[in-house]
Motif scaffolding. Structure first.
Motif, mmCIF file in Angstrom:
data_model
loop_
_atom_site.group_PDB
_atom_site.id
_atom_site.type_symbol
_atom_site.label_atom_id
_atom_site.label_comp_id
_atom_site.label_asym_id
_atom_site.label_seq_id
_atom_site.Cartn_x
_atom_site.Cartn_y
_atom_site.Cartn_z
ATOM 1 N N ASP A 15 0.843 -1.195 0.000
ATOM 2 C CA ASP A 15 0.000 0.000 0.000
ATOM 3 C C ASP A 15 0.879 1.247 0.000
ATOM 4 O O ASP A 15 2.115 1.162 -0.017
ATOM 5 C CB ASP A 15 -0.977 -0.001 1.181
ATOM 6 C CG ASP A 15 -0.306 0.233 2.531
ATOM 7 O OD1 ASP A 15 0.945 0.289 2.591
ATOM 8 O OD2 ASP A 15 -1.028 0.365 3.521
ATOM 9 N N LEU A 16 0.264 2.409 0.010
ATOM 10 C CA LEU A 16 0.993 3.674 -0.098
ATOM 11 C C LEU A 16 1.950 3.881 1.065
ATOM 12 O O LEU A 16 3.070 4.367 0.880
ATOM 13 C CB LEU A 16 0.002 4.837 -0.180
ATOM 14 C CG LEU A 16 0.612 6.235 -0.331
ATOM 15 C CD1 LEU A 16 1.465 6.328 -1.595
ATOM 16 C CD2 LEU A 16 -0.486 7.296 -0.349
ATOM 17 N N LYS A 17 1.532 3.503 2.257
ATOM 18 C CA LYS A 17 2.387 3.704 3.429
ATOM 19 C C LYS A 17 3.683 2.887 3.306
ATOM 20 O O LYS A 17 4.755 3.342 3.695
ATOM 21 C CB LYS A 17 1.627 3.316 4.699
ATOM 22 C CG LYS A 17 2.323 3.731 5.985
ATOM 23 C CD LYS A 17 1.424 3.522 7.194
ATOM 24 C CE LYS A 17 0.363 4.601 7.287
ATOM 25 N NZ LYS A 17 -0.375 4.531 8.590
ATOM 26 N N MET A 18 3.573 1.688 2.748
ATOM 27 C CA MET A 18 4.755 0.866 2.526
ATOM 28 C C MET A 18 5.682 1.516 1.494
ATOM 29 O O MET A 18 6.903 1.578 1.685
ATOM 30 C CB MET A 18 4.343 -0.538 2.054
ATOM 31 C CG MET A 18 5.514 -1.473 1.812
ATOM 32 S SD MET A 18 4.989 -3.076 1.151
ATOM 33 C CE MET A 18 4.096 -3.733 2.566
ATOM 34 N N GLN A 19 5.114 2.007 0.411
ATOM 35 C CA GLN A 19 5.907 2.678 -0.615
ATOM 36 C C GLN A 19 6.612 3.905 -0.055
ATOM 37 O O GLN A 19 7.763 4.188 -0.393
ATOM 38 C CB GLN A 19 5.006 3.046 -1.783
ATOM 39 C CG GLN A 19 4.414 1.844 -2.513
ATOM 40 C CD GLN A 19 3.307 2.226 -3.467
ATOM 41 O OE1 GLN A 19 3.136 3.393 -3.812
ATOM 42 N NE2 GLN A 19 2.525 1.239 -3.888
ATOM 43 N N THR B 13 0.633 -0.629 8.589
ATOM 44 C CA THR B 13 -0.157 -0.188 7.444
ATOM 45 C C THR B 13 -1.609 -0.639 7.582
ATOM 46 O O THR B 13 -1.959 -1.458 8.433
ATOM 47 C CB THR B 13 0.417 -0.761 6.137
ATOM 48 O OG1 THR B 13 0.120 -2.164 6.068
ATOM 49 C CG2 THR B 13 1.924 -0.562 6.064
ATOM 50 N N ALA B 14 -2.444 -0.113 6.706
ATOM 51 C CA ALA B 14 -3.865 -0.468 6.717
ATOM 52 C C ALA B 14 -4.086 -1.938 6.395
ATOM 53 O O ALA B 14 -5.121 -2.518 6.743
ATOM 54 C CB ALA B 14 -4.624 0.403 5.726
#
Length: 201
Positions: free
Chosen positions: A41-45, A182-183
């Motif tokens: 997800d975006l938080k990981m990126q 993350t989500a």
């Protein structure tokens, strides 16, 4: 002096084999390839992007280097990620001094891994980012050459597969420097190695 940062996807039971693709690594009959994709997800990126901030180079073992080339340059040549990986400087560790490099901007580090990487670390001016490359990472950890581990621990138990930390790994004391969840339930834990312990090796 460069910092070595290893970014690794793990299951709860420590498996790091083939998180990205079904056919990424089928050694020992492994059939769960691609298990890491649902957790992306975006938080990981963003976390990975922060690790690469300020400029970076890729440090990889031969198997991971070949897999990255196959997964991006061969299969997805038009991808922005392929462009990024092609443009970045890549250092490939192999015992075979005659190994033919596949990708432009690649440099072969042949010989004993710890010695060649120690010399690179002293001379290089950017972070050296590692993905996968389990055998190389374990060797570098044993010689106190790794500065940071970013472990992305997915809420998943596979029960089989190659594990990042094998029996016989030298004891290491690490310090948690950041943690994000993350989500999708992935715990992103960033650890630095104990400076005194690293210096003693």
């Amino acid at each position: 002096m460069a910092r070595i940062v290893a970014i690794e996807h793990l299951t709860l039971d420590g498996v790091f084999q083939a998180p990205a693709r079904a056919d990424e690594d089928t050694r020992n009959g492994f059939e769960h390839g691609g298990w890491g994709n649902p957790g992306s997800d975006l938080k990981m990126q963003e976390a990975i992007g922060r690790a690469m901030a300020g400029g970076w180079s890729l440090l990889a073992g031969r198997t991971t280097y070949e897999d990255l080339y196959e997964g991006w340059a061969v299969r997805q040549p038009a991808s922005p990620m392929t462009t990024a990986l092609t443009d970045v400087r890549k250092f490939v560790v192999s015992h075979d001094a005659r190994y033919a490099l596949l990708w432009e901007n690649s440099t072969l580090l042949s010989g004993e891994a710890a010695a060649t990487v120690r010399e690179l670390k002293q001379d290089h001016d950017k972070s050296l980012i590692m993905f996968g490359s389990g055998a190389l990472l374990r060797t570098l950890m044993q010689h106190g050459l790794v500065d940071e581990l970013m472990l992305m621990i997915h809420p998943l138990v596979l029960g089989e597969g190659i594990r990042l930390f094998e029996t016989g790994q030298a004891p290491s004391r690490l310090n948690l420097s950041s943690h994000v969840v993350t989500a999708t339930g992935v715990a992103i834990l960033t650890y630095g190695f104990d400076v005194q312990e690293t210096a003693a090796r």
